[in-house]
Design a protein around this motif. Sequence first.
Motif, PDB file in Angstrom:
ATOM      1  N   SER A 180       0.821  -1.222   0.000  1.00  0.00           N
ATOM      2  CA  SER A 180       0.000   0.000   0.000  1.00  0.00           C
ATOM      3  C   SER A 180       0.850   1.265   0.000  1.00  0.00           C
ATOM      4  CB  SER A 180      -0.924   0.009   1.222  1.00  0.00           C
ATOM      5  OG  SER A 180      -0.170   0.148   2.426  1.00  0.00           O
ATOM      6  N   ILE A 181       2.175   1.118   0.052  1.00  0.00           N
ATOM      7  CA  ILE A 181       3.048   2.290   0.165  1.00  0.00           C
ATOM      8  C   ILE A 181       2.978   3.197  -1.057  1.00  0.00           C
ATOM      9  CG2 ILE A 181       5.475   3.015   0.299  1.00  0.00           C
ATOM     10  CD1 ILE A 181       5.939   0.819   2.316  1.00  0.00           C
ATOM     11  N   PRO A 182       2.917   2.693  -2.308  1.00  0.00           N
ATOM     12  CA  PRO A 182       2.789   3.627  -3.442  1.00  0.00           C
ATOM     13  C   PRO A 182       1.581   4.550  -3.314  1.00  0.00           C
ATOM     14  CG  PRO A 182       3.449   1.473  -4.236  1.00  0.00           C
ATOM     15  CD  PRO A 182       3.140   1.305  -2.768  1.00  0.00           C
ATOM     16  N   ASP A 183       0.408   3.986  -2.955  1.00  0.00           N
ATOM     17  CA  ASP A 183      -0.779   4.832  -2.769  1.00  0.00           C
ATOM     18  C   ASP A 183      -0.597   5.787  -1.597  1.00  0.00           C
ATOM     19  OD1 ASP A 183      -1.977   3.606  -4.890  1.00  0.00           O
ATOM     20  OD2 ASP A 183      -3.309   2.337  -3.695  1.00  0.00           O
ATOM     21  N   LEU A 184       0.060   5.312  -0.532  1.00  0.00           N
ATOM     22  CA  LEU A 184       0.310   6.162   0.628  1.00  0.00           C
ATOM     23  C   LEU A 184       1.215   7.329   0.261  1.00  0.00           C
ATOM     24  CD1 LEU A 184       0.313   6.895   3.640  1.00  0.00           C
ATOM     25  CD2 LEU A 184       2.109   5.186   3.975  1.00  0.00           C
ATOM     26  N   LEU A 185       2.249   7.038  -0.521  1.00  0.00           N
ATOM     27  CA  LEU A 185       3.160   8.102  -0.944  1.00  0.00           C
ATOM     28  C   LEU A 185       2.477   9.103  -1.870  1.00  0.00           C
ATOM     29  CD1 LEU A 185       6.596   6.315  -1.497  1.00  0.00           C
ATOM     30  CD2 LEU A 185       6.071   8.146   0.122  1.00  0.00           C
ATOM     31  N   PHE A 186       1.535   8.615  -2.677  1.00  0.00           N
ATOM     32  CA  PHE A 186       0.773   9.541  -3.516  1.00  0.00           C
ATOM     33  C   PHE A 186      -0.044  10.492  -2.644  1.00  0.00           C
ATOM     34  CE2 PHE A 186      -2.935  10.950  -5.843  1.00  0.00           C
ATOM     35  CZ  PHE A 186      -2.392  11.378  -7.051  1.00  0.00           C
ATOM     36  N   GLN A 187      -0.666   9.959  -1.597  1.00  0.00           N
ATOM     37  CA  GLN A 187      -1.429  10.796  -0.672  1.00  0.00           C
ATOM     38  C   GLN A 187      -0.504  11.771   0.055  1.00  0.00           C
ATOM     39  OE1 GLN A 187      -3.791   8.624   2.145  1.00  0.00           O
ATOM     40  NE2 GLN A 187      -4.524  10.455   3.177  1.00  0.00           N
ATOM     41  N   LEU A 188       0.674  11.292   0.434  1.00  0.00           N
ATOM     42  CA  LEU A 188       1.649  12.169   1.089  1.00  0.00           C
ATOM     43  C   LEU A 188       2.066  13.292   0.146  1.00  0.00           C
ATOM     44  CD1 LEU A 188       4.564  11.046   3.356  1.00  0.00           C
ATOM     45  CD2 LEU A 188       4.955  12.766   1.600  1.00  0.00           C
ATOM     46  N   ALA A 189       2.267  12.952  -1.132  1.00  0.00           N
ATOM     47  CA  ALA A 189       2.637  13.971  -2.115  1.00  0.00           C
ATOM     48  C   ALA A 189       1.518  14.992  -2.298  1.00  0.00           C
ATOM     49  CB  ALA A 189       2.972  13.310  -3.455  1.00  0.00           C
ATOM     50  N   THR A 190       0.270  14.535  -2.239  1.00  0.00           N
ATOM     51  CA  THR A 190      -0.866  15.456  -2.344  1.00  0.00           C
ATOM     52  C   THR A 190      -0.887  16.420  -1.170  1.00  0.00           C
ATOM     53  OG1 THR A 190      -2.165  13.761  -3.503  1.00  0.00           O
ATOM     54  CG2 THR A 190      -3.371  15.605  -2.546  1.00  0.00           C
ATOM     55  N   THR A 191      -0.641  15.901   0.035  1.00  0.00           N
ATOM     56  CA  THR A 191      -0.578  16.759   1.224  1.00  0.00           C
ATOM     57  C   THR A 191       0.585  17.738   1.119  1.00  0.00           C
ATOM     58  OG1 THR A 191      -1.478  14.933   2.537  1.00  0.00           O
ATOM     59  CG2 THR A 191      -0.473  16.755   3.737  1.00  0.00           C
ATOM     60  N   TYR A 192       1.703  17.253   0.626  1.00  0.00           N
ATOM     61  CA  TYR A 192       2.885  18.101   0.421  1.00  0.00           C
ATOM     62  C   TYR A 192       2.557  19.223  -0.572  1.00  0.00           C
ATOM     63  CZ  TYR A 192       7.833  19.247  -0.448  1.00  0.00           C
ATOM     64  OH  TYR A 192       9.040  19.895  -0.569  1.00  0.00           O
ATOM     65  N   ALA A 193       1.879  18.863  -1.653  1.00  0.00           N
ATOM     66  CA  ALA A 193       1.522  19.852  -2.674  1.00  0.00           C
ATOM     67  C   ALA A 193       0.608  20.923  -2.105  1.00  0.00           C
ATOM     68  CB  ALA A 193       0.849  19.160  -3.860  1.00  0.00           C
ATOM     69  N   LEU A 194      -0.348  20.525  -1.263  1.00  0.00           N
ATOM     70  CA  LEU A 194      -1.272  21.483  -0.667  1.00  0.00           C
ATOM     71  C   LEU A 194      -0.530  22.435   0.266  1.00  0.00           C
ATOM     72  CD1 LEU A 194      -4.097  22.576  -0.147  1.00  0.00           C
ATOM     73  CD2 LEU A 194      -4.435  20.753   1.549  1.00  0.00           C
ATOM     74  N   ALA A 195       0.344  21.892   1.115  1.00  0.00           N
ATOM     75  CA  ALA A 195       1.111  22.738   2.044  1.00  0.00           C
ATOM     76  C   ALA A 195       2.024  23.689   1.275  1.00  0.00           C
ATOM     77  CB  ALA A 195       1.921  21.872   2.999  1.00  0.00           C
ATOM     78  N   ALA A 196       2.684  23.173   0.228  1.00  0.00           N
ATOM     79  CA  ALA A 196       3.569  24.015  -0.578  1.00  0.00           C
ATOM     80  C   ALA A 196       2.785  25.096  -1.325  1.00  0.00           C
ATOM     81  CB  ALA A 196       4.341  23.149  -1.571  1.00  0.00           C
ATOM     82  N   HIS A 197       1.585  24.738  -1.787  1.00  0.00           N
ATOM     83  CA  HIS A 197       0.727  25.694  -2.497  1.00  0.00           C
ATOM     84  C   HIS A 197       0.320  26.846  -1.565  1.00  0.00           C
ATOM     85  CE1 HIS A 197      -2.371  27.004  -5.361  1.00  0.00           C
ATOM     86  NE2 HIS A 197      -3.175  27.129  -4.320  1.00  0.00           N
ATOM     87  N   ILE A 198      -0.088  26.509  -0.352  1.00  0.00           N
ATOM     88  CA  ILE A 198      -0.464  27.544   0.620  1.00  0.00           C
ATOM     89  C   ILE A 198       0.735  28.419   0.945  1.00  0.00           C
ATOM     90  CG2 ILE A 198      -1.294  27.974   2.962  1.00  0.00           C
ATOM     91  CD1 ILE A 198      -2.844  25.340   2.779  1.00  0.00           C
ATOM     92  N   LEU A 199       1.890  27.786   1.154  1.00  0.00           N
ATOM     93  CA  LEU A 199       3.110  28.534   1.487  1.00  0.00           C
ATOM     94  C   LEU A 199       3.467  29.526   0.383  1.00  0.00           C
ATOM     95  CD1 LEU A 199       5.638  29.031   3.201  1.00  0.00           C
ATOM     96  CD2 LEU A 199       6.700  27.068   2.072  1.00  0.00           C
ATOM     97  N   LEU A 200       3.386  29.087  -0.861  1.00  0.00           N
ATOM     98  CA  LEU A 200       3.730  29.955  -1.983  1.00  0.00           C
ATOM     99  C   LEU A 200       2.773  31.133  -2.095  1.00  0.00           C
ATOM    100  CD1 LEU A 200       5.371  30.520  -4.574  1.00  0.00           C
ATOM    101  CD2 LEU A 200       3.772  29.037  -5.805  1.00  0.00           C
ATOM    102  N   LYS A 201       1.484  30.869  -1.918  1.00  0.00           N
ATOM    103  CA  LYS A 201       0.488  31.909  -2.109  1.00  0.00           C
ATOM    104  C   LYS A 201       0.496  32.946  -0.992  1.00  0.00           C
ATOM    105  CE  LYS A 201      -1.185  30.601  -6.019  1.00  0.00           C
ATOM    106  NZ  LYS A 201      -0.996  31.443  -7.228  1.00  0.00           N
TER     107      LYS A 201
END
Length: 215
Positions: free
Chosen positions: A151-172
């Motif tokens: 299940s780690i590939p799907d978990l890492l995809f979810q982690l990447a989504t969370t990372y993207a959201l945090a990075a998006h907020i930080l940039l904006k």
Amino acid sequence: MVILPWTSGTNHLLATWEKWQSFNAGMIGLFAASIAVYAAYYQYRNRLEREFNANIALLPSGLSVLLNRLQRKADYCVHCYETKRDSQEHVISIEQAGEIELTDLQQGIIKNCIANANDELSEQLIRLLHELQVLNSRLSVIAPDTPARTSIPDLLFQLATTYALAAHILLKIRKTDEKLDEITEDDIPNALANLGAAVESVVRQSSKYTKFEVE
């Protein structure tokens, strides 16, 4: 109270004021109380605004720490995925899996921003906290010898989504003149690039990643 009695002479004016002095005193007291309430409310609003400005200024630092923790969790998950079961290579120097905890200070900063920021920022911070809660529940069962390795590939995809959201907020929020839009599909590949080639290699094996592949 003033104009009509005054037209009848000074004596009539003074007599009117004497007759209505309790009422006059009450009105003066009410007026003074209104000023005091307004002044207290003005100070309260000023204090809330200063607290929000302080928290919004500290939010980028908190998000940067969160991104760093997400990176370490991703590295750990890659290690777990690449380590064969029953292998002796279980001792690693990077942070072990578990919850991505926010300090009391970070929680206070995010809570204040949710309560006082505009709707777009508040909604995305609430979504970020929700994503972290879901992610933490899944990270807690990951280990080098865990049966949940597949299940780690799907978990890492979810982690990447969370990372993207945090990075998006930080940039904006660093660009205060821009509207805080929703994250787009381009944010996910960017997040994977920041997380590293090893993480992206594992995530490519997730069925959720297929729509991001270049045709």
